[in-house]
Scaffold this motif. Structure first.
Motif, short mmCIF file in Angstrom:
data_model
loop_
_atom_site.label_atom_id
_atom_site.label_comp_id
_atom_site.label_asym_id
_atom_site.label_seq_id
_atom_site.Cartn_x
_atom_site.Cartn_y
_atom_site.Cartn_z
N MET A 1 -4.41 -17.98 40.61
CA MET A 1 -5.37 -18.20 39.56
C MET A 1 -6.30 -17.01 39.40
O MET A 1 -6.58 -16.58 38.30
CB MET A 1 -6.15 -19.48 39.88
CG MET A 1 -7.16 -19.85 38.86
SD MET A 1 -6.33 -20.31 37.34
CE MET A 1 -7.70 -20.58 36.30
N LYS A 2 -6.77 -16.46 40.53
CA LYS A 2 -7.67 -15.31 40.48
C LYS A 2 -6.96 -14.08 39.92
O LYS A 2 -7.54 -13.31 39.17
CB LYS A 2 -8.23 -15.02 41.86
CG LYS A 2 -9.20 -16.05 42.36
CD LYS A 2 -9.71 -15.67 43.72
CE LYS A 2 -10.66 -16.74 44.25
NZ LYS A 2 -11.16 -16.40 45.58
N PHE B 1 -7.96 -12.06 36.58
CA PHE B 1 -8.21 -10.62 36.69
C PHE B 1 -7.36 -9.84 35.68
O PHE B 1 -7.85 -8.93 35.02
CB PHE B 1 -7.92 -10.15 38.12
CG PHE B 1 -8.07 -8.67 38.29
CD1 PHE B 1 -9.32 -8.08 38.30
CD2 PHE B 1 -6.94 -7.87 38.42
CE1 PHE B 1 -9.45 -6.71 38.45
CE2 PHE B 1 -7.06 -6.51 38.57
CZ PHE B 1 -8.33 -5.92 38.59
N LEU B 2 -6.09 -10.19 35.56
CA LEU B 2 -5.21 -9.51 34.62
C LEU B 2 -5.64 -9.72 33.18
O LEU B 2 -5.55 -8.81 32.34
CB LEU B 2 -3.76 -9.96 34.82
CG LEU B 2 -3.09 -9.49 36.11
CD1 LEU B 2 -1.71 -10.10 36.24
CD2 LEU B 2 -3.03 -7.98 36.14
N ILE B 3 -6.10 -10.91 32.86
CA ILE B 3 -6.58 -11.20 31.50
C ILE B 3 -7.82 -10.37 31.19
O ILE B 3 -7.97 -9.84 30.09
CB ILE B 3 -6.83 -12.71 31.32
CG1 ILE B 3 -5.50 -13.45 31.32
CG2 ILE B 3 -7.60 -12.98 30.03
CD1 ILE B 3 -5.64 -14.96 31.34
N LEU B 4 -8.70 -10.22 32.14
CA LEU B 4 -9.93 -9.46 31.92
C LEU B 4 -9.69 -7.96 31.86
O LEU B 4 -10.37 -7.25 31.12
CB LEU B 4 -10.95 -9.78 33.01
CG LEU B 4 -11.53 -11.20 33.00
CD1 LEU B 4 -12.43 -11.40 34.20
CD2 LEU B 4 -12.28 -11.45 31.71
#
Length: 125
Positions: free
Chosen positions: A1-2, A6-9
């Motif tokens: 989930m983290k 992180f990848l989306i941000l």
């Protein structure tokens, strides 16, 4: 989930990191590994940019965007150019070649080629 969060941000930063805007009047020097094609006529640069945008097939590309070699100049190592004016929202630039070895000083260049061929800013002395 983290990791997903992180990848989306971080993805917008990675996607738009290549966006380079060149200022009018900036001087750029070609390094030893880069070569760049300079066009005598603005129409030649426009046709090539349009053909690249539409991803034409090889035959159509040759028919539409073929440019006479006599109307081009291949910038060599150490050539310094100055950007004078931009066309088509910065896709094509009119430049001045600051070299005494050539007769013609005004050319046109594609901004895509400036990025790809790694022109560098000249060192200030």
């Amino acid at each position: 989930m983290k990791i997903t969060l992180f990848l989306i941000l971080i993805s917008p930063v990675l996607l738009f990191a290549n966006a380079v805007n060149y200022d009018i009047g900036a001087k750029l020097e070609s390094d030893r590994g880069s070569t760049i094609a300079l066009f005598h006529y603005r129409a030649d640069a426009f046709r090539l940019e349009t053909a690249r945008d539409f991803n034409l097939e090889a035959g159509d590309f040759m028919r539409y965007a073929s440019i006479d070699v006599r109307d081009m100049y291949k910038a060599k190592r150490g050539d310094i150019i100055r950007l004078e004016e931009s066309y088509r929202n910065g896709k094509v630039y009119r430049i001045e070649l600051l070299s005494d070895k050539v007769r013609r000083k005004k050319y046109f260049v594609l901004s895509r080629d400036l990025k790809k061929l790694s022109l560098i800013l000249p060192e200030s002395s």
